[in-house]
Design a protein around this motif. Structure first.
Motif, PDB file in Angstrom:
ATOM      1  N   VAL A 137      45.850  23.705  31.231  1.00 20.19           N
ATOM      2  CA  VAL A 137      45.171  23.567  32.525  1.00 20.19           C
ATOM      3  C   VAL A 137      45.930  22.643  33.472  1.00 20.19           C
ATOM      4  O   VAL A 137      46.151  22.995  34.633  1.00 20.19           O
ATOM      5  N   PRO A 138      46.377  21.446  33.054  1.00 11.78           N
ATOM      6  CA  PRO A 138      47.108  20.584  33.990  1.00 11.78           C
ATOM      7  C   PRO A 138      48.383  21.244  34.543  1.00 11.78           C
ATOM      8  O   PRO A 138      48.706  21.074  35.718  1.00 11.78           O
ATOM      9  N   ALA A 139      49.088  21.998  33.712  1.00 13.56           N
ATOM     10  CA  ALA A 139      50.307  22.679  34.188  1.00 13.56           C
ATOM     11  C   ALA A 139      49.939  23.723  35.236  1.00 13.56           C
ATOM     12  O   ALA A 139      50.612  23.836  36.275  1.00 13.56           O
ATOM     13  N   TYR A 140      48.891  24.488  35.003  1.00 15.19           N
ATOM     14  CA  TYR A 140      48.469  25.496  35.980  1.00 15.19           C
ATOM     15  C   TYR A 140      47.964  24.842  37.264  1.00 15.19           C
ATOM     16  O   TYR A 140      48.189  25.364  38.352  1.00 15.19           O
ATOM     17  N   GLU A 141      47.307  23.713  37.135  1.00 21.05           N
ATOM     18  CA  GLU A 141      46.858  22.998  38.348  1.00 21.05           C
ATOM     19  C   GLU A 141      48.058  22.590  39.194  1.00 21.05           C
ATOM     20  O   GLU A 141      48.018  22.690  40.426  1.00 21.05           O
ATOM     21  N   LYS A 142      49.146  22.161  38.560  1.00 21.94           N
ATOM     22  CA  LYS A 142      50.360  21.806  39.304  1.00 21.94           C
ATOM     23  C   LYS A 142      50.959  23.013  40.022  1.00 21.94           C
ATOM     24  O   LYS A 142      51.663  22.853  41.009  1.00 21.94           O
ATOM     25  N   LEU A 143      50.674  24.213  39.520  1.00 23.56           N
ATOM     26  CA  LEU A 143      51.167  25.438  40.143  1.00 23.56           C
ATOM     27  C   LEU A 143      50.210  25.962  41.216  1.00 23.56           C
ATOM     28  O   LEU A 143      50.494  26.985  41.836  1.00 23.56           O
ATOM     29  N   GLY A 144      49.083  25.272  41.427  1.00 23.77           N
ATOM     30  CA  GLY A 144      48.146  25.666  42.472  1.00 23.77           C
ATOM     31  C   GLY A 144      46.907  26.381  41.993  1.00 23.77           C
ATOM     32  O   GLY A 144      46.096  26.833  42.812  1.00 23.77           O
ATOM     33  N   PHE A 145      46.700  26.477  40.691  1.00 25.49           N
ATOM     34  CA  PHE A 145      45.488  27.099  40.164  1.00 25.49           C
ATOM     35  C   PHE A 145      44.356  26.080  40.133  1.00 25.49           C
ATOM     36  O   PHE A 145      44.585  24.880  40.031  1.00 25.49           O
ATOM     37  N   ALA A 146      43.124  26.586  40.203  1.00 21.46           N
ATOM     38  CA  ALA A 146      41.927  25.758  40.074  1.00 21.46           C
ATOM     39  C   ALA A 146      40.961  26.472  39.134  1.00 21.46           C
ATOM     40  O   ALA A 146      40.933  27.706  39.061  1.00 21.46           O
ATOM     41  N   ALA A 147      40.153  25.686  38.430  1.00 23.03           N
ATOM     42  CA  ALA A 147      39.161  26.254  37.511  1.00 23.03           C
ATOM     43  C   ALA A 147      38.237  27.198  38.265  1.00 23.03           C
ATOM     44  O   ALA A 147      37.874  26.952  39.419  1.00 23.03           O
ATOM     45  N   ASP A 148      37.853  28.266  37.593  1.00 21.89           N
ATOM     46  CA  ASP A 148      36.935  29.259  38.158  1.00 21.89           C
ATOM     47  C   ASP A 148      35.808  29.475  37.155  1.00 21.89           C
ATOM     48  O   ASP A 148      35.813  30.429  36.386  1.00 21.89           O
ATOM     49  N   GLY A 149      34.877  28.534  37.141  1.00 23.62           N
ATOM     50  CA  GLY A 149      33.765  28.607  36.205  1.00 23.62           C
ATOM     51  C   GLY A 149      34.006  27.746  34.983  1.00 23.62           C
ATOM     52  O   GLY A 149      34.955  26.967  34.921  1.00 23.62           O
ATOM     53  N   ALA A 150      33.128  27.912  34.014  1.00 21.13           N
ATOM     54  CA  ALA A 150      33.167  27.103  32.796  1.00 21.13           C
ATOM     55  C   ALA A 150      34.222  27.620  31.827  1.00 21.13           C
ATOM     56  O   ALA A 150      34.571  28.799  31.836  1.00 21.13           O
ATOM     57  N   ALA A 151      34.698  26.721  30.992  1.00 22.50           N
ATOM     58  CA  ALA A 151      35.621  27.111  29.929  1.00 22.50           C
ATOM     59  C   ALA A 151      34.906  28.094  29.003  1.00 22.50           C
ATOM     60  O   ALA A 151      33.692  28.068  28.852  1.00 22.50           O
ATOM     61  N   GLN A 152      35.698  28.964  28.393  1.00 14.43           N
ATOM     62  CA  GLN A 152      35.172  30.023  27.535  1.00 14.43           C
ATOM     63  C   GLN A 152      35.677  29.832  26.111  1.00 14.43           C
ATOM     64  O   GLN A 152      36.692  29.186  25.885  1.00 14.43           O
ATOM     65  N   ASP A 153      34.970  30.422  25.162  1.00 14.34           N
ATOM     66  CA  ASP A 153      35.401  30.452  23.767  1.00 14.34           C
ATOM     67  C   ASP A 153      35.275  31.886  23.291  1.00 14.34           C
ATOM     68  O   ASP A 153      34.196  32.466  23.334  1.00 14.34           O
ATOM     69  N   GLU A 154      36.403  32.446  22.879  1.00 19.72           N
ATOM     70  CA  GLU A 154      36.423  33.816  22.410  1.00 19.72           C
ATOM     71  C   GLU A 154      37.019  33.838  21.010  1.00 19.72           C
ATOM     72  O   GLU A 154      38.239  33.766  20.845  1.00 19.72           O
ATOM     73  N   GLY A 155      36.167  33.880  20.015  1.00 18.62           N
ATOM     74  CA  GLY A 155      36.636  33.928  18.635  1.00 18.62           C
ATOM     75  C   GLY A 155      37.451  32.732  18.210  1.00 18.62           C
ATOM     76  O   GLY A 155      38.351  32.860  17.389  1.00 18.62           O
ATOM     77  N   GLY A 156      37.173  31.567  18.768  1.00 18.26           N
ATOM     78  CA  GLY A 156      37.901  30.358  18.415  1.00 18.26           C
ATOM     79  C   GLY A 156      39.074  30.029  19.318  1.00 18.26           C
ATOM     80  O   GLY A 156      39.722  29.005  19.154  1.00 18.26           O
ATOM     81  N   TRP A 157      39.350  30.907  20.280  1.00 20.54           N
ATOM     82  CA  TRP A 157      40.362  30.610  21.291  1.00 20.54           C
ATOM     83  C   TRP A 157      39.616  30.133  22.520  1.00 20.54           C
ATOM     84  O   TRP A 157      38.813  30.852  23.102  1.00 20.54           O
ATOM     85  N   ARG A 158      39.858  28.881  22.895  1.00 24.59           N
ATOM     86  CA  ARG A 158      39.184  28.287  24.046  1.00 24.59           C
ATOM     87  C   ARG A 158      40.119  28.350  25.250  1.00 24.59           C
ATOM     88  O   ARG A 158      41.289  27.985  25.149  1.00 24.59           O
ATOM     89  N   TRP A 159      39.574  28.834  26.376  1.00 27.68           N
ATOM     90  CA  TRP A 159      40.391  29.012  27.564  1.00 27.68           C
ATOM     91  C   TRP A 159      39.566  28.754  28.815  1.00 27.68           C
ATOM     92  O   TRP A 159      38.342  28.812  28.803  1.00 27.68           O
ATOM     93  N   GLN A 160      40.277  28.447  29.875  1.00 28.53           N
ATOM     94  CA  GLN A 160      39.678  28.151  31.169  1.00 28.53           C
ATOM     95  C   GLN A 160      40.063  29.253  32.156  1.00 28.53           C
ATOM     96  O   GLN A 160      41.247  29.435  32.427  1.00 28.53           O
ATOM     97  N   PRO A 161      39.075  29.994  32.720  1.00 24.04           N
ATOM     98  CA  PRO A 161      39.440  30.931  33.775  1.00 24.04           C
ATOM     99  C   PRO A 161      39.871  30.149  35.018  1.00 24.04           C
ATOM    100  O   PRO A 161      39.243  29.158  35.388  1.00 24.04           O
ATOM    101  N   MET A 162      40.966  30.585  35.627  1.00 24.02           N
ATOM    102  CA  MET A 162      41.510  29.875  36.784  1.00 24.02           C
ATOM    103  C   MET A 162      41.930  30.884  37.852  1.00 24.02           C
ATOM    104  O   MET A 162      42.225  32.034  37.554  1.00 24.02           O
ATOM    105  N   LEU A 163      41.938  30.409  39.101  1.00 18.38           N
ATOM    106  CA  LEU A 163      42.355  31.203  40.257  1.00 18.38           C
ATOM    107  C   LEU A 163      43.404  30.439  41.056  1.00 18.38           C
ATOM    108  O   LEU A 163      43.373  29.214  41.118  1.00 18.38           O
ATOM    109  N   ALA A 164      44.289  31.189  41.700  1.00 19.23           N
ATOM    110  CA  ALA A 164      45.240  30.610  42.652  1.00 19.23           C
ATOM    111  C   ALA A 164      45.313  31.542  43.850  1.00 19.23           C
ATOM    112  O   ALA A 164      45.467  32.751  43.692  1.00 19.23           O
ATOM    113  N   GLN A 165      45.204  30.994  45.020  1.00 18.61           N
ATOM    114  CA  GLN A 165      45.344  31.779  46.242  1.00 18.61           C
ATOM    115  C   GLN A 165      46.814  32.063  46.499  1.00 18.61           C
ATOM    116  O   GLN A 165      47.681  31.266  46.142  1.00 18.61           O
ATOM    117  N   VAL A 166      47.076  33.191  47.107  1.00 17.74           N
ATOM    118  CA  VAL A 166      48.473  33.568  47.401  1.00 17.74           C
ATOM    119  C   VAL A 166      49.023  32.654  48.469  1.00 17.74           C
ATOM    120  O   VAL A 166      48.383  32.263  49.384  1.00 17.74           O
TER     121      VAL A 166
END
Length: 166
Positions: A137-166
């Motif tokens: 997440v911090p690396a993507y934030e440096k690229l201009g992404f921001a969190a888009d909702g709550a973090a997710q857990d899919e079968g033990g893989w935890r991930w954060q949906p993120m968006l970046a505007q063009v």
């Protein structure tokens, strides 16, 4: 510093990837996953995550017309040091950098090419999306992404949906 160590001023040749790059891309993705993502994965997610990088599946995605893969090459030896894949014009499916090249600018250079390529595919202002591993997440934030909702857990893989505007 040895001649093969990353340098922040180094420019990496970046080119479209094809089926002939399958083995190199798979090795890079596995190395980056074990180094950076492995600690955040529940044990039940580890085998499925690595299985998703299987050669046959990667080779299929490299040639399906829906996925757009590009590789960054180590300027000294021409070996892949980073890869990104778009799934369609605005979904960042993969952005991996070989561990020894992380924090050297390879990811940022790949992201720049990904944005330029996506705009050629589809010129609308739709945002980019990515499902970021929590430690990325911090690396993507440096690229201009921001969190888009709550973090997710899919079968033990935890991930954060993120968006970046063009």
């Amino acid at each position: 510093m040895s001649a093969r160590e990353p340098q922040s001023t180094l420019a990496w040749p970046i080119r479209p990837a094809g089926p002939g790059d399958t083995d190199a891309i798979q090795a890079l993705m596995v190395a980056a996953t074990i180094h950076s993502i492995w600690p955040t994965l529940d044990a039940r997610a580890r085998d499925p995550v690595l299985a998703s990088y299987a050669r046959a599946g990667l080779r299929q995605r490299l040639g399906d017309g829906q996925h757009h893969f590009w590789v960054a090459l180590d300027a000294e030896g021409g070996d892949p040091c980073g890869v990104f894949a778009l799934n369609g014009p605005r979904k960042l499916q993969y952005l991996f950098v070989r561990p020894r090249w992380q924090r050297s600018g390879v990811g940022r250079a790949l992201w720049q090419v990904a944005r330029e390529h996506a705009l050629k595919l589809q010129a609308d202002p739709a945002p980019f999306t990515v499902n970021a591993s929590l430690n990325a997440v911090p690396a993507y934030e440096k690229l201009g992404f921001a969190a888009d909702g709550a973090a997710q857990d899919e079968g033990g893989w935890r991930w954060q949906p993120m968006l970046a505007q063009v």
